[in-house]
Scaffold this motif. Sequence first.
Motif, PDB file in Angstrom:
ATOM      1  N   ALA A  33       9.116  -6.314   7.300  1.00 32.75           N
ATOM      2  CA  ALA A  33      10.461  -6.238   7.155  1.00 32.75           C
ATOM      3  C   ALA A  33      10.929  -7.702   7.142  1.00 32.75           C
ATOM      4  O   ALA A  33      10.899  -8.562   8.170  1.00 32.75           O
ATOM      5  N   MET A  34      11.839  -7.958   6.267  1.00 34.78           N
ATOM      6  CA  MET A  34      12.569  -9.273   5.999  1.00 34.78           C
ATOM      7  C   MET A  34      14.012  -8.872   6.302  1.00 34.78           C
ATOM      8  O   MET A  34      14.554  -7.980   6.156  1.00 34.78           O
ATOM      9  N   GLN A  35      14.658 -10.028   6.782  1.00 36.52           N
ATOM     10  CA  GLN A  35      16.026 -10.321   6.729  1.00 36.52           C
ATOM     11  C   GLN A  35      16.837  -9.672   5.504  1.00 36.52           C
ATOM     12  O   GLN A  35      16.371  -9.923   4.472  1.00 36.52           O
ATOM     13  N   GLY A  36      17.916  -8.746   5.774  1.00 40.03           N
ATOM     14  CA  GLY A  36      18.523  -8.098   4.735  1.00 40.03           C
ATOM     15  C   GLY A  36      17.857  -6.838   4.109  1.00 40.03           C
ATOM     16  O   GLY A  36      18.189  -6.403   3.449  1.00 40.03           O
ATOM     17  N   ASP A  37      16.516  -6.677   4.533  1.00 37.29           N
ATOM     18  CA  ASP A  37      15.876  -5.179   4.092  1.00 37.29           C
ATOM     19  C   ASP A  37      16.718  -3.950   4.647  1.00 37.29           C
ATOM     20  O   ASP A  37      17.135  -4.184   5.749  1.00 37.29           O
ATOM     21  N   GLU A  38      16.696  -2.911   3.677  1.00 33.49           N
ATOM     22  CA  GLU A  38      17.122  -1.761   4.166  1.00 33.49           C
ATOM     23  C   GLU A  38      16.114  -0.672   4.128  1.00 33.49           C
ATOM     24  O   GLU A  38      15.085  -0.878   3.376  1.00 33.49           O
ATOM     25  N   GLU A  39      16.595   0.375   4.478  1.00 34.98           N
ATOM     26  CA  GLU A  39      15.596   1.471   4.314  1.00 34.98           C
ATOM     27  C   GLU A  39      15.227   1.866   2.848  1.00 34.98           C
ATOM     28  O   GLU A  39      14.097   2.225   2.561  1.00 34.98           O
ATOM     29  N   ALA A  40      16.077   1.778   1.859  1.00 40.70           N
ATOM     30  CA  ALA A  40      15.836   1.670   0.525  1.00 40.70           C
ATOM     31  C   ALA A  40      14.778   0.823   0.116  1.00 40.70           C
ATOM     32  O   ALA A  40      13.824   1.150  -0.870  1.00 40.70           O
ATOM     33  N   SER A  41      14.546  -0.646   0.713  1.00 37.24           N
ATOM     34  CA  SER A  41      13.347  -1.447   0.497  1.00 37.24           C
ATOM     35  C   SER A  41      12.209  -0.829   0.877  1.00 37.24           C
ATOM     36  O   SER A  41      11.034  -0.730   0.039  1.00 37.24           O
ATOM     37  N   ALA A  42      12.219   0.027   2.001  1.00 38.88           N
ATOM     38  CA  ALA A  42      11.011   0.448   2.549  1.00 38.88           C
ATOM     39  C   ALA A  42      10.419   1.604   1.716  1.00 38.88           C
ATOM     40  O   ALA A  42       9.272   1.840   1.268  1.00 38.88           O
ATOM     41  N   GLU A  43      11.588   2.387   1.266  1.00 34.43           N
ATOM     42  CA  GLU A  43      11.104   3.587   0.323  1.00 34.43           C
ATOM     43  C   GLU A  43      10.756   3.030  -1.169  1.00 34.43           C
ATOM     44  O   GLU A  43       9.743   3.548  -1.644  1.00 34.43           O
ATOM     45  N   LYS A  44      11.207   2.113  -1.609  1.00 36.25           N
ATOM     46  CA  LYS A  44      10.852   1.218  -3.052  1.00 36.25           C
ATOM     47  C   LYS A  44       9.407   0.715  -2.854  1.00 36.25           C
ATOM     48  O   LYS A  44       8.620   0.965  -3.792  1.00 36.25           O
ATOM     49  N   LEU A  45       9.335   0.226  -1.719  1.00 39.49           N
ATOM     50  CA  LEU A  45       7.626  -0.343  -1.575  1.00 39.49           C
ATOM     51  C   LEU A  45       6.699   0.686  -1.504  1.00 39.49           C
ATOM     52  O   LEU A  45       5.553   0.586  -2.074  1.00 39.49           O
ATOM     53  N   ALA A  46       7.030   1.765  -0.580  1.00 41.16           N
ATOM     54  CA  ALA A  46       6.210   2.855  -0.555  1.00 41.16           C
ATOM     55  C   ALA A  46       5.846   3.563  -1.804  1.00 41.16           C
ATOM     56  O   ALA A  46       4.751   3.864  -2.216  1.00 41.16           O
ATOM     57  N   ALA A  47       6.728   3.825  -2.676  1.00 38.36           N
ATOM     58  CA  ALA A  47       6.743   4.386  -4.004  1.00 38.36           C
ATOM     59  C   ALA A  47       5.795   3.520  -4.930  1.00 38.36           C
ATOM     60  O   ALA A  47       4.878   4.003  -5.437  1.00 38.36           O
ATOM     61  N   ARG A  48       6.164   2.322  -4.751  1.00 35.97           N
ATOM     62  CA  ARG A  48       5.464   1.454  -5.827  1.00 35.97           C
ATOM     63  C   ARG A  48       3.815   1.036  -5.162  1.00 35.97           C
ATOM     64  O   ARG A  48       2.822   1.204  -6.184  1.00 35.97           O
ATOM     65  N   ILE A  49       3.681   1.386  -3.878  1.00 33.60           N
ATOM     66  CA  ILE A  49       2.330   1.250  -3.509  1.00 33.60           C
ATOM     67  C   ILE A  49       1.532   2.580  -3.798  1.00 33.60           C
ATOM     68  O   ILE A  49       0.425   2.472  -4.339  1.00 33.60           O
ATOM     69  N   GLY A  50       2.087   3.633  -3.518  1.00 34.61           N
ATOM     70  CA  GLY A  50       1.625   4.860  -3.880  1.00 34.61           C
ATOM     71  C   GLY A  50       1.123   4.994  -5.286  1.00 34.61           C
ATOM     72  O   GLY A  50       0.016   5.662  -5.475  1.00 34.61           O
ATOM     73  N   LYS A  51       1.788   4.426  -6.414  1.00 30.29           N
ATOM     74  CA  LYS A  51       1.482   4.642  -7.626  1.00 30.29           C
ATOM     75  C   LYS A  51       0.670   3.424  -8.166  1.00 30.29           C
ATOM     76  O   LYS A  51       0.423   3.305  -9.223  1.00 30.29           O
ATOM     77  N   LEU A  52       0.620   2.427  -7.409  1.00 29.49           N
ATOM     78  CA  LEU A  52      -0.264   1.398  -7.653  1.00 29.49           C
ATOM     79  C   LEU A  52      -1.698   1.585  -8.457  1.00 29.49           C
ATOM     80  O   LEU A  52      -2.595   2.175  -7.428  1.00 29.49           O
ATOM     81  N   ARG A  53      -2.001   1.440  -9.571  1.00 24.99           N
ATOM     82  CA  ARG A  53      -3.233   1.516 -10.169  1.00 24.99           C
ATOM     83  C   ARG A  53      -4.366   0.699  -9.811  1.00 24.99           C
ATOM     84  O   ARG A  53      -4.410  -0.398 -10.566  1.00 24.99           O
ATOM     85  N   ILE A  54      -4.850   0.625  -8.691  1.00 29.07           N
ATOM     86  CA  ILE A  54      -5.915  -0.278  -8.220  1.00 29.07           C
ATOM     87  C   ILE A  54      -7.300   0.311  -8.002  1.00 29.07           C
ATOM     88  O   ILE A  54      -8.441  -0.343  -7.508  1.00 29.07           O
ATOM     89  N   PHE A  55      -7.619   1.698  -8.156  1.00 29.68           N
ATOM     90  CA  PHE A  55      -8.750   2.269  -7.717  1.00 29.68           C
ATOM     91  C   PHE A  55      -9.409   2.544  -9.142  1.00 29.68           C
ATOM     92  O   PHE A  55      -8.565   2.958 -10.247  1.00 29.68           O
ATOM     93  N   ARG A  56     -10.565   2.648  -9.143  1.00 31.78           N
ATOM     94  CA  ARG A  56     -11.622   2.917 -10.557  1.00 31.78           C
ATOM     95  C   ARG A  56     -11.347   4.323 -11.105  1.00 31.78           C
ATOM     96  O   ARG A  56     -11.430   5.115 -10.303  1.00 31.78           O
ATOM     97  N   ASP A  57     -11.275   4.319 -12.215  1.00 33.53           N
ATOM     98  CA  ASP A  57     -11.639   5.802 -12.835  1.00 33.53           C
ATOM     99  C   ASP A  57     -12.983   5.939 -13.449  1.00 33.53           C
ATOM    100  O   ASP A  57     -13.732   5.108 -13.068  1.00 33.53           O
ATOM    101  N   ASP A  58     -13.144   6.897 -14.008  1.00 37.28           N
ATOM    102  CA  ASP A  58     -14.482   7.298 -14.312  1.00 37.28           C
ATOM    103  C   ASP A  58     -15.168   6.277 -15.253  1.00 37.28           C
ATOM    104  O   ASP A  58     -16.470   6.155 -15.475  1.00 37.28           O
ATOM    105  N   ALA A  59     -14.492   5.489 -16.080  1.00 33.34           N
ATOM    106  CA  ALA A  59     -14.834   4.256 -16.862  1.00 33.34           C
ATOM    107  C   ALA A  59     -15.163   3.117 -15.990  1.00 33.34           C
ATOM    108  O   ALA A  59     -15.434   2.199 -16.691  1.00 33.34           O
ATOM    109  N   GLY A  60     -14.734   2.977 -14.754  1.00 33.85           N
ATOM    110  CA  GLY A  60     -14.818   1.748 -14.001  1.00 33.85           C
ATOM    111  C   GLY A  60     -13.546   0.774 -14.077  1.00 33.85           C
ATOM    112  O   GLY A  60     -13.571  -0.353 -13.472  1.00 33.85           O
TER     113      GLY A  60
END
Length: 149
Positions: A33-60
């Motif tokens: 957590a950085m100076q000036g961060d709020e709960e909305a920052s934590a929620e935004k980061l969680a949502a971005r990470i949860g949807k981040l497409r960095i796992f391989r699909d069936d095509a690799g």
Amino acid sequence: MRALIQRVIDASVTVDDCITGQIGPGLLILVCAMQGDEEASAEKLAARIGKLRIFRDDAGKMNRSLLDTGGKALVVSQFTLAADTRSGNRPGFSAAAPPDQGRALYEHFAHSLRDLGITVATGEFGADMQVALTNSGPVTIWMDTADRG
């Protein structure tokens, strides 16, 4: 908030010779957590990470997210992600949120991931932790919710 995300086969965090968090396939998330961060920052980061497409699909191709794969997250507080190394040989950490605020935002971030349906294990805020991981890929990604110049 800042995060360093590593796609892992497995990861664990140990405090005083006791494992406090452990996962199989998923993400190790070092978060600050950085100076000036709020709960909305934590929620935004969680949502971005949860949807981040960095796992391989069936095509690799990296085309699946943590939510798609059902992977787990190990969230570890890491105030040193706030390090300012622009001058001298000793990094400064004044950009990190104060400890009470940092703890609250760290906990809110982990809770926000859980709210997405992700299984979350954690380290212990402020503790001297040993983190072990088997990086998959390797895939390591830096994220920041704010443009800090």
